[in-house]
Enzyme design. Sequence first.
Site, PDB file in Angstrom:
ATOM      1  CG  ASP A 155      -1.940  -1.195   1.201  1.00 20.25           C
ATOM      2  OD1 ASP A 155      -2.234  -2.366   0.317  1.00 20.25           O
ATOM      3  OD2 ASP A 155      -2.304  -1.529   2.695  1.00 20.25           O
TER       4      ASP A 155
HETATM    5  N1  URA Z   1      -0.698  -5.563   4.077  1.00 17.34           N
HETATM    6  C1  URA Z   1      -1.197  -4.665   3.734  1.00 17.34           C
HETATM    7  O1  URA Z   1      -2.426  -4.244   5.013  1.00 17.34           O
HETATM    8  N2  URA Z   1      -0.833  -3.684   3.215  1.00 17.34           N
HETATM    9  C2  URA Z   1      -0.066  -4.148   2.733  1.00 17.34           C
HETATM   10  O2  URA Z   1       0.739  -3.015   1.884  1.00 17.34           O
HETATM   11  C3  URA Z   1       0.769  -5.398   2.672  1.00 17.34           C
HETATM   12  C4  URA Z   1      -0.058  -6.117   3.139  1.00 17.34           C
END
Ligand code: URA
Length: 234
Positions: free
Chosen positions: A103
């Site tokens: 993310d």
């Molecule tokens: N899980 C999440 O919530 N975000 C990420 O970036 C990776 C795994």
Amino acid sequence: MERLDKFLVECGVGSRSQVKSILKSGAVTVDGVPQRDGARKVDPGAQEILYAGQVLQGKRRVVAMLHKPAGYVTATEDNQPTVMELLPAQLLRQDVKPVGRLDKETEGLLLFTNDGDLLHRLISPKKEVPKVYYSRHEGQATSEDVQAFADGLILRDATVCRSAKLEPLGAGESLITVCEGKYHQVRRMMASRGMTVLYLKRVQEGSLTLGTLPLGQTRELTQQEIEDLEAECR
Ligand code: URA
């Protein structure tokens, strides 16, 4: 048959303009003859193409890791800053793509490769490559939370998660290991147990860790690391 200049760029010899001047200098030979014309068609399988005393064998497989900072989206194109902007030119020339996604606000280990087959195997839930995340979060993980993660959580939107590992490290800190990569998975898993994630960092993928790689920097994996990674998703 393909253009010599295109082949040299694919081999990572340099950018288009660098390749042009390298060719001009006569440093590239085709079957022993200096070749200055980039438009000349070559057959790398049948001809010996040499640069700086080395035989060029075409597009080489590249696997690299980035220590991703927050604030970049995992995409090849977007109207926000992307992880591609953090890659050095020589990696971009190798046509690498991100392996899975982190993310925008998540930090940590993000792999890139130009090997499409390896990429798909690494992100396949069937291959179960474990990914370890360090999280700071609201609340405190309890033994009931640990058990619920192990049993396989059901998220608020009824998404069913596979068994995962939750390791409480102390007040508001945990390690989470998952073998799949659903959208916002770790954040949603933690939220489903009332623990809002405040900070998230991927610290390990398979046997690979960030080591001492500084934030925002990349490095290519060694041949041994690539082989180990392949063995883990075979
Ligand atoms: N899980 C999440 O919530 N975000 C990420 O970036 C990776 C795994």
